[in-house]
Scaffold this active site. Structure first.
Site, short mmCIF file in Angstrom:
data_model
loop_
_atom_site.label_atom_id
_atom_site.label_comp_id
_atom_site.label_asym_id
_atom_site.label_seq_id
_atom_site.Cartn_x
_atom_site.Cartn_y
_atom_site.Cartn_z
N LYS A 166 0.83 -1.20 0.00
CA LYS A 166 0.00 0.00 0.00
C LYS A 166 0.87 1.26 0.00
CE LYS A 166 -4.29 1.51 2.18
NZ LYS A 166 -5.26 1.19 3.25
N GLU A 192 9.39 -6.16 4.57
CA GLU A 192 9.53 -7.48 3.95
C GLU A 192 9.31 -7.41 2.44
OE1 GLU A 192 7.50 -8.19 8.03
OE2 GLU A 192 7.51 -6.67 6.44
N HIS A 236 -5.13 -37.37 12.14
CA HIS A 236 -3.92 -38.10 12.53
C HIS A 236 -2.90 -37.18 13.18
CE1 HIS A 236 -5.27 -41.71 10.38
NE2 HIS A 236 -5.79 -40.86 9.52
N LYS A 243 7.02 -3.50 14.19
CA LYS A 243 7.67 -2.89 13.03
C LYS A 243 8.64 -1.80 13.47
CE LYS A 243 3.79 -3.58 9.80
NZ LYS A 243 2.79 -2.89 8.96
N GLY A 293 -5.90 -4.09 4.99
CA GLY A 293 -5.06 -5.09 4.34
C GLY A 293 -5.65 -6.48 4.36
N ARG A 294 -6.20 -6.90 5.50
CA ARG A 294 -6.72 -8.27 5.60
C ARG A 294 -8.07 -8.44 4.91
NH1 ARG A 294 -6.26 -5.70 10.27
NH2 ARG A 294 -8.05 -5.29 11.62
N GLU A 335 -6.12 -10.69 13.98
CA GLU A 335 -5.68 -9.31 13.83
C GLU A 335 -6.86 -8.35 14.01
OE1 GLU A 335 -2.17 -8.13 11.23
OE2 GLU A 335 -3.84 -7.36 10.05
#
Length: 541
Positions: free
Chosen positions: A200, A206, A378, A506, A261-262, A347
């Site tokens: 954005k 990252e 399992h 951050k 964002g999410r 979040e």
């Protein structure tokens, strides 16, 4: 028990009674329990009959939603009121899948323009007209992002593999660990790879680190920087930073402040989804979400899938003390769905203050985890069935496979139903002893084995069932959980649309990075961090 408004003494009394009565008794008393406690939205079925509720307790839960004025707050979101009060922003991800005549003209025009540009690019890719700087056809798309710019698109592209419009390979890079980008680049051809940088602000640590690594790799093979324009796109609001990177304006796709964002896979962040499945299927994807939006906005709460799931989540979190919730997808297509929902839920609702800034005195935001059945049977189902924790489960399953083989779908479906049934029924010691006696095991030995094989049961679960996973169904599922999470935030009186806790990490990361480059600043850190920095520095040499 807290004195918070939504903690009702009547519900606490219902909890004690229902725990003692048990699910098997509830089913025995009401032969129509499934009909009473199931609901549908355009082919998506929610069976919530295997929950510790009855008519009276469910009515009390519904009253929580009414007292929280949930209907009014749902309308406030859809109408674009700035309900993200800490950032003073609208929350309009639903506008991205709405019919244009149902939203403001200015927003509708921007959305339509952005979608048309994405569809043009998608058509070029599927027709083979999207080419690199040497004229070779693009055959690999690498999405570089993190968080919402990675988890949502990655999940959807994987989930909709059966609907991919061409044989293009789609790869997602998010981790700043150099292993992630370096191994990806080893499998790419610089002449036929398209990189999409999703950031954005075009400043995310990252994403920029991986984007720069990809850029450097590309330029070692093609030193002409003008060629970057044929191999790099960006989704961002920062035109200046993207231009400095070498991305031409025509390769820049917009983002808006009113999309978190999410929640951004519906926007240009979802460009990889549209490239993978094409315009028609992407529109179907949006349509599924739009239908769930309308259902959430209009359906009576007692038949409203997101509201029902929200209330049940609060029922177990704040009345039963359940700290976690499991999501088990009996559909290999949804292998990335639990990871996507972890961000969406935790979040959003991992908050400890109300919207007015006061500390909460109740639990918010369940810890969400899960995986793909039957693999999970399992691995962690043992804990669900015989462990000491109460773990409500959402099971998700289809009646038909996107890739059918023989009768394997029936085996998959039966395993899903068997797990929810086992959670509900359990296995009594008396029935186990009887079975062991029939096998010739008696007395103390039978009792000993029965103690270890005993399964309490009375464990709650929801089951979501659809016919087959299509883009439309995936859109429904995502919107369902989006609205469930929002409804819970309303009842908890928290802001589901900020994430200030993420920002602290951050900021500290930037400080520590500066110390790694200048060890003389290490004395400003605590002794633990200083010691770890010194260990890192020694081993770098």
């Amino acid at each position: 028990m807290s004195n918070t408004a939504f903690i009702k003494p009547a519900l606490a009394e219902h909890k004690a009674r229902l725990l003692e009565e048990g699910l098997q008794t509830l089913f025995a008393k009401d032969t129509n329990r499934f009909e009473q406690f199931s609901a549908q939205c355009n082919g998506l079925l929610l069976d919530y009959s295997k929950n510790l509720i009855d008519e009276d307790s469910f009515a009390q839960l519904l009253d929580l939603a009414e007292k929280a004025d949930l209907r009014k707050k749902v309308e406030a979101m859809f109408k674009g009121e700035p309900i993200n009060n800490t950032e003073k922003r609208q929350v309009l991800h639903t506008a991205l899948r709405a019919n244009p005549n149902d939203i403001s003209n200015a927003i509708a025009e921007d959305i339509t323009t952005a979608k048309n540009r994405i569809y043009e690019l998608s058509d070029k890719l599927s027709s083979g007209k999207l080419k690199g700087h040497t004229g070779k056809q693009i055959d690999t798309v690498v999405n570089i992002g993190v968080g919402g710019s990675d988890l949502g698109p990655y999940m959807a592209v994987e989930a909709l593999t059966a609907y991919h419009a061409q044989d293009t390979r789609f790869v997602f890079v998010s981790n700043i660990d150099p292993v992630h980008i370096s191994r990806t680049l080893k499998s790419c051809d610089p002449e036929t790879t398209l990189f999409i940088i999703c950031s954005k602000t075009f400043t995310t640590l990252e994403t920029l680190a991986n984007a720069n690594a990809a850029r450097d790799w590309f330029l070692t093979h093609q030193p002409d920087e003008a060629a970057i324009g044929a191999h790099f796109l960006a989704v961002s609001t920062n035109l200046e930073a993207a231009a400095k990177f070498g991305i031409p304006e025509q390769n820049l796709y917009p983002m808006w402040d009113w999309v978190g964002g999410r929640y951004s896979l519906w926007s240009a962040i979802g460009i990889t989804i549209a490239l993978a499945i094409g315009k028609q299927q992407f529109e179907s994807f949006l349509s599924g979400a739009r239908e769930m939006d309308q259902h959430f906005r209009q359906a009576d709460f007692k038949a409203n899938l997101p509201v029902i799931m929200a209330l049940l989540g609060i029922w177990y979190s704040d009345y039963f003390g359940a700290q976690t919730q499991a999501l088990i997808c009996y559909d290999q297509n949804l292998s990335q769905f639990p990871a996507y929902l972890q961000q969406l839920d935790m979040e959003s609702n991992g908050k400890s203050v109300k919207k007015n800034g006061q500390a909460v005195d109740y639990a918010t935001g369940a810890i969400l985890w899960g995986g793909v059945g039957t693999n999970t049977q399992h691995s962690f189902h043992q804990l669900i069935h015989q462990g000491t924790h109460l773990i409500p489960v959402d099971f998700i399953v289809g009646t038909r496979s996107t890739d059918p083989i023989s009768d394997q779908q029936a085996a998959l479906f039966s395993n899903c139903l068997a797990q929810s049934q086992a959670m509900m029924q359990g296995r009594s010691k008396s029935s186990l002893i009887e079975e062991l006696n029939d096998q010739g095991v008696e007395g103390v030995d039978a009792t000993f084995l029965a103690d270890h094989r005993y399964v309490e049961g009375n464990k709650p679960s929801n089951t979501l069932v659809y016919e087959k996973l299509t883009p439309y169904v995936l859109g429904q599922l995502i919107a369902l959980y989006e609205h469930k999470i929002f409804a819970q935030s309303v009842l908890w009186d928290i802001n589901a649309f900020d994430q200030w806790g993420v920002e602290l990490g951050k900021q500290l990361s930037k400080q520590i990075t500066s110390v790694l480059h200048d060890p003389g600043k290490a004395d400003q850190q605590d002794s633990s961090t200083r010691g770890l920095i010194e260990f890192f520095s020694r081993h770098q040499k």
